[in-house]
Write a protein that holds these residues in place. Structure first.
Motif, PDB file in Angstrom:
ATOM      1  N   CYS A 104     -13.740  69.836  50.384  1.00 40.30           N
ATOM      2  CA  CYS A 104     -14.786  69.334  49.483  1.00 40.30           C
ATOM      3  C   CYS A 104     -14.196  68.529  48.332  1.00 40.30           C
ATOM      4  CB  CYS A 104     -15.579  70.527  48.941  1.00 40.30           C
ATOM      5  SG  CYS A 104     -16.781  70.107  47.672  1.00 40.30           S
ATOM      6  N   LEU A 105     -14.757  67.344  48.115  1.00 39.28           N
ATOM      7  CA  LEU A 105     -14.429  66.533  46.950  1.00 39.28           C
ATOM      8  C   LEU A 105     -15.719  65.883  46.460  1.00 39.28           C
ATOM      9  CD1 LEU A 105     -12.469  65.272  44.950  1.00 39.28           C
ATOM     10  CD2 LEU A 105     -12.008  63.461  46.625  1.00 39.28           C
ATOM     11  N   ASN A 106     -16.271  66.423  45.396  1.00 38.55           N
ATOM     12  CA  ASN A 106     -17.499  65.889  44.780  1.00 38.55           C
ATOM     13  C   ASN A 106     -18.667  65.824  45.773  1.00 38.55           C
ATOM     14  OD1 ASN A 106     -16.187  65.538  42.303  1.00 38.55           O
ATOM     15  ND2 ASN A 106     -15.485  63.490  42.849  1.00 38.55           N
ATOM     16  N   ASN A 125     -11.103  70.153  46.317  1.00 44.79           N
ATOM     17  CA  ASN A 125      -9.904  69.330  46.213  1.00 44.79           C
ATOM     18  C   ASN A 125      -9.887  68.496  44.928  1.00 44.79           C
ATOM     19  OD1 ASN A 125      -8.252  66.828  48.269  1.00 44.79           O
ATOM     20  ND2 ASN A 125      -7.365  68.609  47.288  1.00 44.79           N
ATOM     21  N   GLY A 126     -10.301  69.144  43.830  1.00 47.96           N
ATOM     22  CA  GLY A 126     -10.277  68.461  42.547  1.00 47.96           C
ATOM     23  C   GLY A 126     -11.590  67.813  42.174  1.00 47.96           C
ATOM     24  N   PRO A 143      -5.288  71.809  44.187  1.00 47.17           N
ATOM     25  CA  PRO A 143      -5.071  70.682  43.269  1.00 47.17           C
ATOM     26  C   PRO A 143      -4.378  69.499  43.918  1.00 47.17           C
ATOM     27  CG  PRO A 143      -3.516  72.451  42.817  1.00 47.17           C
ATOM     28  CD  PRO A 143      -4.482  72.990  43.815  1.00 47.17           C
ATOM     29  N   ARG A 144      -3.612  69.736  44.968  1.00 49.37           N
ATOM     30  CA  ARG A 144      -2.926  68.634  45.638  1.00 49.37           C
ATOM     31  C   ARG A 144      -3.943  67.824  46.426  1.00 49.37           C
ATOM     32  NH1 ARG A 144       1.911  69.234  50.197  1.00 49.37           N
ATOM     33  NH2 ARG A 144       2.110  67.019  50.658  1.00 49.37           N
ATOM     34  N   ARG A 145      -4.124  66.560  46.045  1.00 54.00           N
ATOM     35  CA  ARG A 145      -5.139  65.732  46.681  1.00 54.00           C
ATOM     36  C   ARG A 145      -4.763  65.421  48.130  1.00 54.00           C
ATOM     37  NH1 ARG A 145      -9.129  62.909  43.862  1.00 54.00           N
ATOM     38  NH2 ARG A 145      -9.825  64.251  42.159  1.00 54.00           N
ATOM     39  N   ALA A 194      -6.682  70.158  51.552  1.00 53.70           N
ATOM     40  CA  ALA A 194      -7.858  71.008  51.377  1.00 53.70           C
ATOM     41  C   ALA A 194      -8.113  71.853  52.621  1.00 53.70           C
ATOM     42  CB  ALA A 194      -9.077  70.144  51.054  1.00 53.70           C
ATOM     43  N   CYS A 195      -8.036  71.228  53.788  1.00 53.29           N
ATOM     44  CA  CYS A 195      -8.246  71.969  55.037  1.00 53.29           C
ATOM     45  C   CYS A 195      -7.254  73.121  55.163  1.00 53.29           C
ATOM     46  CB  CYS A 195      -8.107  71.044  56.238  1.00 53.29           C
ATOM     47  SG  CYS A 195      -9.472  69.877  56.477  1.00 53.29           S
TER      48      CYS A 195
END
Length: 216
Positions: free
Chosen positions: A9-11, A34-35, A55-57, A62-63
Protein backbone atom coordinates in the motif's frame (compact mmCIF):
# COMPACT_ATOMS: atom_id res chain seq x y z
CA UNK A 1 -8.11 -22.14 8.47
CA UNK A 2 -6.89 -18.55 8.36
CA UNK A 3 -5.31 -17.22 5.17
CA UNK A 4 -3.21 -14.07 5.31
CA UNK A 5 -3.73 -11.49 2.55
CA UNK A 6 -0.80 -9.17 1.93
CA UNK A 7 -1.75 -5.77 0.50
CA UNK A 8 1.20 -3.55 -0.47
CA UNK A 9 0.00 0.00 0.00
CA UNK A 10 1.13 3.50 -0.93
CA UNK A 11 -1.49 6.24 -0.49
CA UNK A 12 -4.57 4.08 -1.04
CA UNK A 13 -6.83 5.79 1.51
CA UNK A 14 -9.67 6.14 -0.99
CA UNK A 15 -9.67 2.46 -1.97
CA UNK A 16 -8.86 0.61 1.25
CA UNK A 17 -12.30 0.84 2.82
CA UNK A 18 -13.93 -0.94 -0.11
CA UNK A 19 -11.14 -3.51 -0.37
CA UNK A 20 -11.08 -4.41 3.32
CA UNK A 21 -14.86 -4.37 3.56
CA UNK A 22 -15.07 -7.15 0.97
CA UNK A 23 -12.48 -9.44 2.55
CA UNK A 24 -13.95 -12.97 2.82
CA UNK A 25 -14.32 -14.74 6.14
CA UNK A 26 -11.11 -16.50 7.11
CA UNK A 27 -8.92 -14.12 5.11
CA UNK A 28 -6.85 -11.86 7.38
CA UNK A 29 -5.60 -8.62 5.74
CA UNK A 30 -2.07 -7.39 6.33
CA UNK A 31 -1.58 -3.89 4.91
CA UNK A 32 2.10 -3.30 4.19
CA UNK A 33 2.30 0.48 4.23
CA UNK A 34 5.19 1.75 2.13
CA UNK A 35 5.43 5.31 3.39
CA UNK A 36 1.92 6.61 2.75
CA UNK A 37 1.36 10.30 3.41
CA UNK A 38 -2.43 9.99 3.53
CA UNK A 39 -4.65 8.14 6.04
CA UNK A 40 -4.10 4.69 4.55
CA UNK A 41 -2.71 3.20 7.76
CA UNK A 42 -5.54 4.58 9.89
CA UNK A 43 -8.21 3.40 7.44
CA UNK A 44 -6.62 -0.05 7.48
CA UNK A 45 -6.68 -0.19 11.28
CA UNK A 46 -10.25 1.08 11.39
CA UNK A 47 -11.25 -1.89 9.24
CA UNK A 48 -9.44 -4.41 11.43
CA UNK A 49 -6.36 -4.96 9.30
CA UNK A 50 -2.89 -5.48 10.67
CA UNK A 51 -0.59 -2.68 9.50
CA UNK A 52 3.09 -3.28 8.81
CA UNK A 53 5.26 -0.24 8.10
CA UNK A 54 8.01 -0.70 5.51
CA UNK A 55 10.06 2.53 5.21
CA UNK A 56 12.20 1.22 2.36
CA UNK A 57 10.39 2.32 -0.79
CA UNK A 58 9.58 -0.32 -3.38
CA UNK A 59 6.69 -2.60 -4.32
CA UNK A 60 8.75 -5.69 -3.54
CA UNK A 61 9.88 -4.23 -0.23
CA UNK A 62 6.26 -3.81 0.85
CA UNK A 63 5.26 -7.27 -0.38
CA UNK A 64 8.13 -8.94 1.42
CA UNK A 65 7.52 -7.03 4.64
CA UNK A 66 3.97 -8.34 4.59
CA UNK A 67 5.19 -11.87 3.92
CA UNK A 68 7.59 -11.71 6.85
CA UNK A 69 4.82 -10.40 9.10
CA UNK A 70 2.38 -13.12 8.10
CA UNK A 71 1.93 -16.29 10.11
CA UNK A 72 -0.63 -18.30 8.14
CA UNK A 73 0.31 -21.45 6.25
CA UNK A 74 -1.23 -20.03 3.07
CA UNK A 75 -0.77 -16.43 1.95
CA UNK A 76 -2.31 -14.37 -0.81
CA UNK A 77 -1.14 -11.14 -2.41
CA UNK A 78 -3.30 -8.52 -4.05
CA UNK A 79 -3.23 -4.82 -4.88
CA UNK A 80 -4.92 -2.39 -2.49
CA UNK A 81 -6.27 -0.04 -5.18
CA UNK A 82 -9.74 -1.65 -5.65
CA UNK A 83 -8.84 -2.98 -9.10
CA UNK A 84 -9.31 -6.52 -7.77
CA UNK A 85 -12.21 -7.86 -5.71
CA UNK A 86 -11.13 -9.61 -2.49
CA UNK A 87 -14.33 -11.65 -2.67
CA UNK A 88 -12.62 -13.61 -5.47
CA UNK A 89 -9.58 -14.57 -3.39
CA UNK A 90 -11.01 -18.06 -2.75
CA UNK A 91 -10.83 -18.73 -6.52
CA UNK A 92 -7.08 -18.19 -6.41
CA UNK A 93 -6.46 -19.97 -3.12
CA UNK A 94 -8.54 -23.07 -3.92
CA UNK A 95 -6.01 -24.87 -6.18
CA UNK A 96 -3.27 -24.45 -3.57
CA UNK A 97 -5.55 -25.59 -0.75
CA UNK A 98 -6.63 -28.55 -2.86
CA UNK A 99 -3.08 -29.60 -3.67
CA UNK A 100 -3.48 -28.88 -7.39
CA UNK A 101 -0.96 -26.04 -7.58
CA UNK A 102 1.92 -24.45 -5.73
CA UNK A 103 1.64 -20.90 -7.08
CA UNK A 104 -1.65 -19.66 -8.51
CA UNK A 105 -2.10 -16.29 -10.20
CA UNK A 106 -5.32 -14.48 -10.99
CA UNK A 107 -5.61 -13.89 -14.73
CA UNK A 108 -7.20 -10.47 -15.03
CA UNK A 109 -10.33 -10.10 -17.17
CA UNK A 110 -11.29 -6.41 -17.64
CA UNK A 111 -14.89 -5.69 -16.63
CA UNK A 112 -15.12 -2.04 -17.64
CA UNK A 113 -13.67 0.32 -20.22
CA UNK A 114 -10.45 1.85 -18.99
CA UNK A 115 -9.75 -0.86 -16.44
CA UNK A 116 -6.61 -1.92 -18.31
CA UNK A 117 -4.90 0.72 -20.52
CA UNK A 118 -3.92 -0.72 -23.93
CA UNK A 119 -0.18 -0.05 -23.48
CA UNK A 120 -0.16 -1.82 -20.11
CA UNK A 121 -2.16 -4.77 -21.44
CA UNK A 122 0.18 -5.17 -24.42
CA UNK A 123 3.27 -5.01 -22.23
CA UNK A 124 1.80 -7.63 -19.91
CA UNK A 125 1.00 -9.93 -22.84
CA UNK A 126 4.57 -9.70 -24.17
CA UNK A 127 5.96 -10.43 -20.71
CA UNK A 128 3.63 -13.40 -20.25
CA UNK A 129 4.66 -14.83 -23.63
CA UNK A 130 8.32 -14.56 -22.63
CA UNK A 131 7.54 -16.31 -19.34
CA UNK A 132 5.78 -19.17 -21.14
CA UNK A 133 8.77 -19.71 -23.40
CA UNK A 134 11.25 -19.47 -20.57
CA UNK A 135 9.46 -21.48 -17.87
CA UNK A 136 6.81 -23.57 -19.61
CA UNK A 137 4.25 -22.26 -17.13
CA UNK A 138 0.82 -21.75 -18.79
CA UNK A 139 0.57 -18.06 -17.87
CA UNK A 140 -1.15 -15.28 -19.80
CA UNK A 141 -0.90 -12.61 -17.11
CA UNK A 142 1.60 -11.68 -14.41
CA UNK A 143 -1.39 -11.23 -12.13
CA UNK A 144 -1.00 -9.34 -8.84
CA UNK A 145 -3.62 -11.53 -7.10
CA UNK A 146 -1.85 -14.77 -6.21
CA UNK A 147 -1.60 -17.52 -3.61
CA UNK A 148 1.13 -19.84 -2.33
CA UNK A 149 2.44 -21.49 0.84
CA UNK A 150 4.28 -19.05 3.08
CA UNK A 151 7.17 -21.37 3.97
CA UNK A 152 7.73 -22.25 0.33
CA UNK A 153 7.78 -18.58 -0.68
CA UNK A 154 10.36 -17.78 1.98
CA UNK A 155 12.48 -20.68 0.74
CA UNK A 156 12.65 -19.03 -2.70
CA UNK A 157 14.77 -16.29 -1.09
CA UNK A 158 13.43 -13.49 -3.27
CA UNK A 159 15.80 -10.53 -3.45
CA UNK A 160 14.11 -7.93 -5.66
CA UNK A 161 12.48 -5.14 -3.68
CA UNK A 162 11.08 -3.12 -6.56
CA UNK A 163 8.60 -3.87 -9.35
CA UNK A 164 10.50 -7.02 -10.31
CA UNK A 165 9.33 -8.88 -7.19
CA UNK A 166 6.24 -10.57 -8.76
CA UNK A 167 8.28 -11.64 -11.78
CA UNK A 168 11.12 -12.99 -9.68
CA UNK A 169 8.59 -15.02 -7.71
CA UNK A 170 7.37 -16.76 -10.86
CA UNK A 171 10.86 -17.33 -12.25
CA UNK A 172 12.22 -18.80 -9.03
CA UNK A 173 9.10 -20.90 -8.49
CA UNK A 174 9.43 -22.35 -12.00
CA UNK A 175 13.12 -23.06 -11.48
CA UNK A 176 12.22 -24.89 -8.26
CA UNK A 177 9.76 -27.12 -10.12
CA UNK A 178 6.59 -25.59 -8.71
CA UNK A 179 3.23 -26.25 -10.35
CA UNK A 180 2.17 -22.80 -11.56
CA UNK A 181 -1.39 -22.11 -12.70
CA UNK A 182 -3.84 -19.27 -13.21
CA UNK A 183 -7.56 -18.70 -12.75
CA UNK A 184 -9.68 -15.86 -14.08
CA UNK A 185 -10.53 -12.90 -11.84
CA UNK A 186 -12.34 -9.65 -12.57
CA UNK A 187 -10.24 -6.56 -13.27
CA UNK A 188 -11.90 -3.27 -12.34
CA UNK A 189 -10.98 0.39 -12.83
CA UNK A 190 -8.66 1.23 -9.95
CA UNK A 191 -9.32 4.02 -7.48
CA UNK A 192 -6.84 6.85 -8.05
CA UNK A 193 -3.87 6.91 -10.41
CA UNK A 194 -1.66 3.88 -10.84
CA UNK A 195 1.96 4.15 -9.66
CA UNK A 196 2.96 2.09 -12.72
CA UNK A 197 0.64 2.68 -15.67
CA UNK A 198 -0.53 6.09 -14.41
CA UNK A 199 2.73 7.84 -15.30
CA UNK A 200 5.37 7.42 -17.98
CA UNK A 201 8.04 7.40 -15.29
CA UNK A 202 6.29 4.63 -13.39
CA UNK A 203 5.84 2.52 -16.51
CA UNK A 204 9.48 2.89 -17.53
CA UNK A 205 10.67 2.08 -14.01
CA UNK A 206 8.59 -1.11 -13.91
CA UNK A 207 9.86 -2.18 -17.34
CA UNK A 208 13.46 -1.59 -16.28
CA UNK A 209 12.99 -3.57 -13.06
CA UNK A 210 11.46 -6.52 -14.90
CA UNK A 211 14.13 -6.51 -17.60
CA UNK A 212 16.76 -6.61 -14.88
CA UNK A 213 15.10 -9.60 -13.22
CA UNK A 214 14.67 -11.45 -16.53
CA UNK A 215 18.31 -10.91 -17.49
CA UNK A 216 19.48 -12.11 -14.09
Amino acid sequence: MTIDVILPCLNEEAALGWVLGRMPDGYRPIVADNGSTDRSAQVARDHGAEVVHEPRRGFGAACHAGLLASSAELVCFMDADASLDPAQLPRVAAPVLGGRGDLVLGRRVPKAAGAWPPHARLGNAVLAANLRRRTGAPLHDLGPMRAARRSALLALELTDRRFGYPLEMVLRAAAAGWRIAEVEVDYLPRTGRSKVTGTVRGTLRAIADMRRVMSA
